[in-house]
Design an enzyme around this catalytic site. Structure first.
Site, short mmCIF file in Angstrom:
data_model
loop_
_atom_site.label_atom_id
_atom_site.label_comp_id
_atom_site.label_asym_id
_atom_site.label_seq_id
_atom_site.Cartn_x
_atom_site.Cartn_y
_atom_site.Cartn_z
N ASP A 286 -39.97 -22.62 37.30
CA ASP A 286 -38.57 -22.99 37.55
C ASP A 286 -38.26 -24.47 37.41
O ASP A 286 -37.26 -24.82 36.81
CB ASP A 286 -38.09 -22.52 38.94
CG ASP A 286 -38.66 -21.17 39.35
OD1 ASP A 286 -38.50 -20.22 38.57
OD2 ASP A 286 -39.30 -21.09 40.39
N ASN B 196 -41.45 -27.95 31.13
CA ASN B 196 -41.49 -26.84 32.08
C ASN B 196 -42.67 -27.01 33.01
O ASN B 196 -43.80 -27.17 32.55
CB ASN B 196 -41.69 -25.51 31.34
CG ASN B 196 -40.57 -25.19 30.40
OD1 ASN B 196 -39.46 -24.95 30.83
ND2 ASN B 196 -40.85 -25.21 29.10
N ARG C 286 -39.01 -15.02 29.14
CA ARG C 286 -38.46 -15.44 27.85
C ARG C 286 -39.55 -15.31 26.79
O ARG C 286 -40.72 -15.54 27.07
CB ARG C 286 -38.02 -16.90 27.97
CG ARG C 286 -37.27 -17.45 26.79
CD ARG C 286 -36.71 -18.84 27.09
NE ARG C 286 -35.58 -18.75 28.01
CZ ARG C 286 -35.38 -19.56 29.04
NH1 ARG C 286 -36.23 -20.54 29.30
NH2 ARG C 286 -34.34 -19.42 29.83
N ASP D 205 -33.33 -27.80 38.29
CA ASP D 205 -33.60 -26.48 38.87
C ASP D 205 -34.38 -26.52 40.18
O ASP D 205 -35.13 -25.59 40.49
CB ASP D 205 -34.30 -25.56 37.86
CG ASP D 205 -33.50 -25.42 36.57
OD1 ASP D 205 -32.25 -25.47 36.65
OD2 ASP D 205 -34.09 -25.25 35.50
N ASP E 257 -43.74 -19.48 34.35
CA ASP E 257 -42.73 -20.53 34.50
C ASP E 257 -42.40 -20.68 35.98
O ASP E 257 -42.02 -19.72 36.63
CB ASP E 257 -41.48 -20.13 33.69
CG ASP E 257 -40.41 -21.19 33.72
OD1 ASP E 257 -40.00 -21.58 34.83
OD2 ASP E 257 -39.96 -21.60 32.64
#
Length: 183
Positions: free
Chosen positions: A109, A91, A27, A124, A107
């Protein structure tokens, strides 16, 4: 000394890029305004910031959000300022690196969402398990991430740093001052 060597200063805009463990781009946030940089911390704000997903989908953030990155902690924190209170999205991620192109991190997850009433949700977990196996995060990475979840929850419980209303107010006010100055 060149600007790149010093890094961004207050009021500058940077790009933020998150990657997955395998090195693929996850992202991108365009035009995050820098509010503070120090040896270990970068604080910024996203406000109607363009976000591009790995599949090319694009969207714009809806509300101002104070972002907090640290070079030693395996998490970053987004404090979203909404009419009904401050929501946090945390995050679990590698410590950031900053180069001429962008602020970058991996990242991992797992996410922690914190609601204005203090409720916390770990998100997540299934995604983490899937990617951990696919990309072989390894025992050490798993241990570090789980230890950082505990640190993060401690910060939340004790309203430390970004989880303090005074912190959010201070940095949002600073952002508004910089906006007024630039117009």
């Amino acid at each position: 000394m060149t600007r790149e060597a010093r890094g961004p200063k207050e009021g500058d805009f940077i790009t933020i890029k998150s990657y997955k463990h395998d090195g693929s781009l996850h992202r991108t946030w365009r035009d995050t305004m820098v509010l503070k940089t120090s040896e270990n911390v970068l604080i910024g704000v996203n406000d109607h910031t363009l976000v591009t997903e790995d599949d090319g989908r694009r969207w714009v953030t809806r509300e101002p959000a104070i972002v907090y990155f640290h070079k030693h902690y395996w998490f970053n924190i987004v404090a979203m300022i909404r009419d009904n209170g401050v929501f946090y999205y945390c995050n679990l991620a590698s410590p950031y690196v900053l180069d001429k192109e962008a602020l970058k991190y991996i990242d991992y997850d797992l996410d922690v969402k914190v609601f204005p009433d203090g409720e916390k949700r770990l998100l997540d977990v299934d995604e983490y398990e899937t990617f951990s196996q696919r990309w072989h995060y390894g025992k050490e990475t798993d241990r570090i991430l789980k230890a950082n979840v505990l640190t993060l929850v401690d910060w939340i419980n004790h309203q430390k740093g970004p989880f303090s209303q005074a912190y959010v107010d201070l940095w949002y006010q600073r952002y508004q001052e910089l906006l007024r100055r630039s117009h």
